[in-house]
Motif scaffolding. Structure first.
Motif, short mmCIF file in Angstrom:
data_model
loop_
_atom_site.label_atom_id
_atom_site.label_comp_id
_atom_site.label_asym_id
_atom_site.label_seq_id
_atom_site.Cartn_x
_atom_site.Cartn_y
_atom_site.Cartn_z
N LEU A 12 0.82 -1.21 0.00
CA LEU A 12 0.00 0.00 0.00
C LEU A 12 0.85 1.27 0.00
O LEU A 12 1.87 1.34 0.69
CB LEU A 12 -0.86 0.01 1.27
CG LEU A 12 -2.37 -0.20 1.12
CD1 LEU A 12 -2.68 -1.42 0.29
CD2 LEU A 12 -3.02 -0.30 2.49
N GLU A 13 0.43 2.24 -0.77
CA GLU A 13 0.98 3.59 -0.64
C GLU A 13 -0.15 4.44 -0.07
O GLU A 13 -1.15 4.68 -0.75
CB GLU A 13 1.40 4.12 -2.01
CG GLU A 13 2.53 3.30 -2.64
CD GLU A 13 2.58 3.46 -4.14
OE1 GLU A 13 3.31 4.33 -4.62
OE2 GLU A 13 1.86 2.73 -4.84
N VAL A 14 0.01 4.84 1.19
CA VAL A 14 -1.06 5.57 1.86
C VAL A 14 -0.72 7.05 1.91
O VAL A 14 0.38 7.42 2.32
CB VAL A 14 -1.26 5.03 3.29
CG1 VAL A 14 -2.26 5.87 4.06
CG2 VAL A 14 -1.72 3.57 3.25
N THR A 214 -0.81 -4.74 -10.40
CA THR A 214 -1.60 -3.61 -10.89
C THR A 214 -1.83 -2.70 -9.70
O THR A 214 -1.70 -3.11 -8.55
CB THR A 214 -2.96 -4.07 -11.44
OG1 THR A 214 -3.65 -4.79 -10.41
CG2 THR A 214 -2.78 -4.97 -12.65
N GLU A 215 -2.15 -1.45 -10.00
CA GLU A 215 -2.30 -0.47 -8.92
C GLU A 215 -3.63 0.24 -9.03
O GLU A 215 -3.98 0.75 -10.09
CB GLU A 215 -1.14 0.55 -9.04
CG GLU A 215 -1.23 1.66 -8.02
CD GLU A 215 0.01 2.55 -8.00
OE1 GLU A 215 0.92 2.33 -8.84
OE2 GLU A 215 0.06 3.47 -7.17
N MET A 216 -4.38 0.23 -7.94
CA MET A 216 -5.65 0.95 -7.92
C MET A 216 -5.46 2.20 -7.08
O MET A 216 -5.12 2.13 -5.91
CB MET A 216 -6.74 0.06 -7.33
CG MET A 216 -6.97 -1.17 -8.20
SD MET A 216 -8.13 -2.33 -7.50
CE MET A 216 -7.11 -3.21 -6.34
N LYS A 217 -5.66 3.34 -7.71
CA LYS A 217 -5.28 4.61 -7.08
C LYS A 217 -6.41 5.23 -6.27
O LYS A 217 -7.58 5.05 -6.56
CB LYS A 217 -4.88 5.60 -8.19
CG LYS A 217 -3.53 5.30 -8.79
CD LYS A 217 -2.71 6.59 -8.87
CE LYS A 217 -1.33 6.35 -9.45
NZ LYS A 217 -0.29 6.41 -8.45
N ASN A 218 -5.99 5.98 -5.25
CA ASN A 218 -6.90 6.87 -4.53
C ASN A 218 -8.15 6.22 -3.97
O ASN A 218 -9.25 6.74 -4.12
CB ASN A 218 -7.34 8.02 -5.46
CG ASN A 218 -6.34 9.15 -5.40
OD1 ASN A 218 -5.74 9.40 -4.35
ND2 ASN A 218 -6.14 9.81 -6.51
N ASP A 265 -1.12 2.97 -18.70
CA ASP A 265 0.03 2.13 -18.41
C ASP A 265 0.72 2.70 -17.19
O ASP A 265 0.68 3.88 -16.94
CB ASP A 265 1.03 2.15 -19.58
CG ASP A 265 0.42 1.49 -20.81
OD1 ASP A 265 -0.61 0.81 -20.66
OD2 ASP A 265 0.98 1.67 -21.90
N LYS A 266 1.38 1.84 -16.48
CA LYS A 266 2.08 2.26 -15.28
C LYS A 266 3.29 3.11 -15.68
O LYS A 266 4.08 2.74 -16.53
CB LYS A 266 2.53 1.00 -14.54
CG LYS A 266 3.44 1.25 -13.40
CD LYS A 266 2.65 1.59 -12.16
CE LYS A 266 3.59 2.04 -11.04
NZ LYS A 266 3.42 3.40 -10.68
N GLU A 267 3.42 4.28 -15.04
CA GLU A 267 4.63 5.06 -15.30
C GLU A 267 5.69 4.64 -14.30
O GLU A 267 5.36 4.14 -13.22
CB GLU A 267 4.37 6.58 -15.25
CG GLU A 267 3.73 7.15 -13.99
CD GLU A 267 2.24 6.86 -13.89
OE1 GLU A 267 1.92 5.80 -13.29
OE2 GLU A 267 1.42 7.64 -14.37
#
Ligand code: ADP
Ligand code: MG
Ligand code: ZN
Length: 480
Positions: A12-14, A214-218, A265-267
């Motif tokens: 996680l990036e919180v 994969t990353e789900m943001k916010n 796409d992921k940066e």
């Protein structure tokens, strides 16, 4: 392969908005809301030539968060520009930290079914928040509100140590509770003060290499994070089982359809062209500065929990649930002190109060009465003024009528318990006379008959008769 052959990996990036009065690089207010673009100045609007000055409180709050999560605090840190263009970011870069974050190598402990588990923290760094685009109300375009631009954030990056949606939920709740205790963020998820980027991958059990993520943001609700992880895990396994490959990409979770959609796409780091922020000086912290913050850290959830076991004799689970919320635990302590009955206060908070909050999907902060009011309720039961059954109705009314005292509710509804011996005797005698069969049954050893008689008396008095007295008097009446 079956689903059980896969292992889930989550990191996680919180992002937590810090509750400093002013923004990170200017003296504008951080207050939530307000007319669009009223908490702004040339610095946070990214005007050419405007120079940022680092708000010292931001460093202090970030160090506090680092110490509370067992991080090493860097003596030598700096800010970097992270370049990207998006209309909510007028500078066309974010001021963040790249290779020298303020805090590194920490951990947060959670309780899992198999005991305690440490979730590693890679780093905590400081950065500025972006503005907000309002798309919805303006059919042909978007309007930008920069009130939030420049509000200070800490980003807390975890190691990919989480193994399920449940562990993720526990980790995030624990982190939220720590940040609340140290008072660096109000953590209001619905206002976006606390939000998480959720990175998910799967791999075959036994495999050492991590799968593609994969990353789900916010994400800003516990419920959607759990749903999103569960959906995404299923989706990834399906793709792999069908012989496909997971693409590393940024996804958007859609709450309504319950699915994830590809955003871009992921940066990676080089896309951002990080370089040291030339308009700010390095951040050098002395040992003394850090020790001073460490010394003044308030009690944290873990130690408060330990204290509750000792001081209030709560069970492990009770202590954990109460201390998870700073608000609830302070409510508990106040009500316990006034009533002198922590066990009863704890029971009310974790059963009926929690149930009503849950039904309305509300947090403890939404309890519409004071600790003194709950204490009063507890004392009224102890004194025998009301039965605990009636007390449940009183509590309902306390939720419906914020500010109305329990004693007032009891008086208005005529709910005072009947503890007058003569009055109770009269009821008991009448019921005994009218139910000869029950008396015979009881004497023949059918204990249930007593409960039946008490039930009749309660019905007759609309639940107001003192149950202990009823019990005793029925027994007396049936002795001979
Ligand atoms: P960024 O997303 O900014 O490029 P990182 O590469 O450092 O940053 O990773 C961010 C987050 O993703 C971290 O919380 C990390 O634990 C998590 N993560 C990295 N690799 C994986 C993976 N294969 N599966 C799940 N989470 C991962
Ligand atoms: Mg990321
Ligand atoms: Zn400003």
């Amino acid at each position: 392969m079956a689903r059980e052959d896969y292992e889930v990996v989550i990191g996680l990036e919180v992002h937590a908005e810090l509750s400093t009065k002013t923004k990170i690089f200017c003296s504008c207010s951080t207050e939530f809301g307000g007319e669009p673009n009223t908490h702004c100045c040339p610095v946070c609007m990214g005007m050419p030539g405007a120079l940022p000055v680092l708000n010292e409180k931001v460093v202090e709050y970030a160090v506090k968060a680092g110490l509370a999560t067992n991080c090493e605090i860097s003596r030598d840190s700096k800010n970097d520009r992270k370049n990207y263009f998006y209309p909510d970011t007028p500078k066309a870069y974010q001021i963040s930290q790249f290779d020298k974050p303020l805090c590194e190598r920490g951990y947060v402990e959670i309780e899992t079914e198999n005991g305690k588990k440490k979730i590693g923290l890679t780093r905590i760094h400081i950065e500025d928040d972006a503005g907000k685009l309002n798309h919805d109300d303006y059919g042909r375009g978007s309007l930008v509100d920069l009130n939030r631009a420049g509000v200070p954030l800490i980003e807390i990056v975890s190691e990919p140590d989480l193994r399920s949606a449940d562990e993720t939920d526990k980790y995030l709740k624990k982190l939220k509770s720590i940040l609340e205790y140290i008072e660096v963020s109000d953590c209001k998820m619905q206002e976006g003060s606390l939000r998480a980027d959720v990175n998910v991958s799967v791999r075959k059990k036994g495999e050492e290499k991590l799968g593609t993520r994969t990353e789900m943001k916010n994400m800003n609700s516990f419920k959607s994070i759990t749903r999103a992880i569960e959906y995404e895990v299923e989706r990834q396994i399906d793709v792999i089982e069908k012989g496909g490959k997971i693409e590393q990409e940024t996804l958007r979770w859609d709450e309504v359809s319950g699915k994830t959609f590809s955003m871009r796409d992921k940066e990676d780091a080089q896309d951002y062209r990080y370089f040291p922020e030339p308009d700010l000086v390095a951040i050098r912290l002395s040992d003394e500065y850090i020790e001073n913050i460490r010394k003044n850290l308030p009690e944290l959830p873990e130690s408060r929990k330990a204290r509750y076991l000792e001081e209030y004799n709560l069970t492990e689970k009770e202590a954990r649930t109460i201390t998870a919320s700073k608000y609830l635990s302070e409510f508990f302590e106040k009500a316990s002190k006034i009533s002198g009955n922590p066990k009863a206060v704890c029971n009310w908070l974790l059963s009926d109060v929690a149930r009503i909050l849950n039904e309305n999907e509300e947090e403890p902060e939404a309890i519409p009465f004071l600790p003194e009011d709950l204490a009063e309720l507890v004392m009224l039961i102890e004194k025998g003024t009301i039965s605990s059954k009636i007390a449940k109705d009183v509590l309902e009314k306390m939720f419906e009528n914020p500010g109305k005292k329990p004693s007032k509710i009891i008086e208005e509804n005529g709910w005072v318990q009947i503890s007058d011996e003569g009055a109770i005797k009269e009821i008991v005698d009448k019921i005994v006379a009218n139910n000869p069969q029950s008396i015979i049954d009881y004497k023949a050893g059918k204990d249930k008959a007593l409960g039946f008689l008490i039930g009749l008396a309660m019905k007759e008095t609309k639940g107001k008769a003192n149950p202990q007295m009823l019990n005793k008097m029925f027994l007396d009446a049936m002795k001979d």
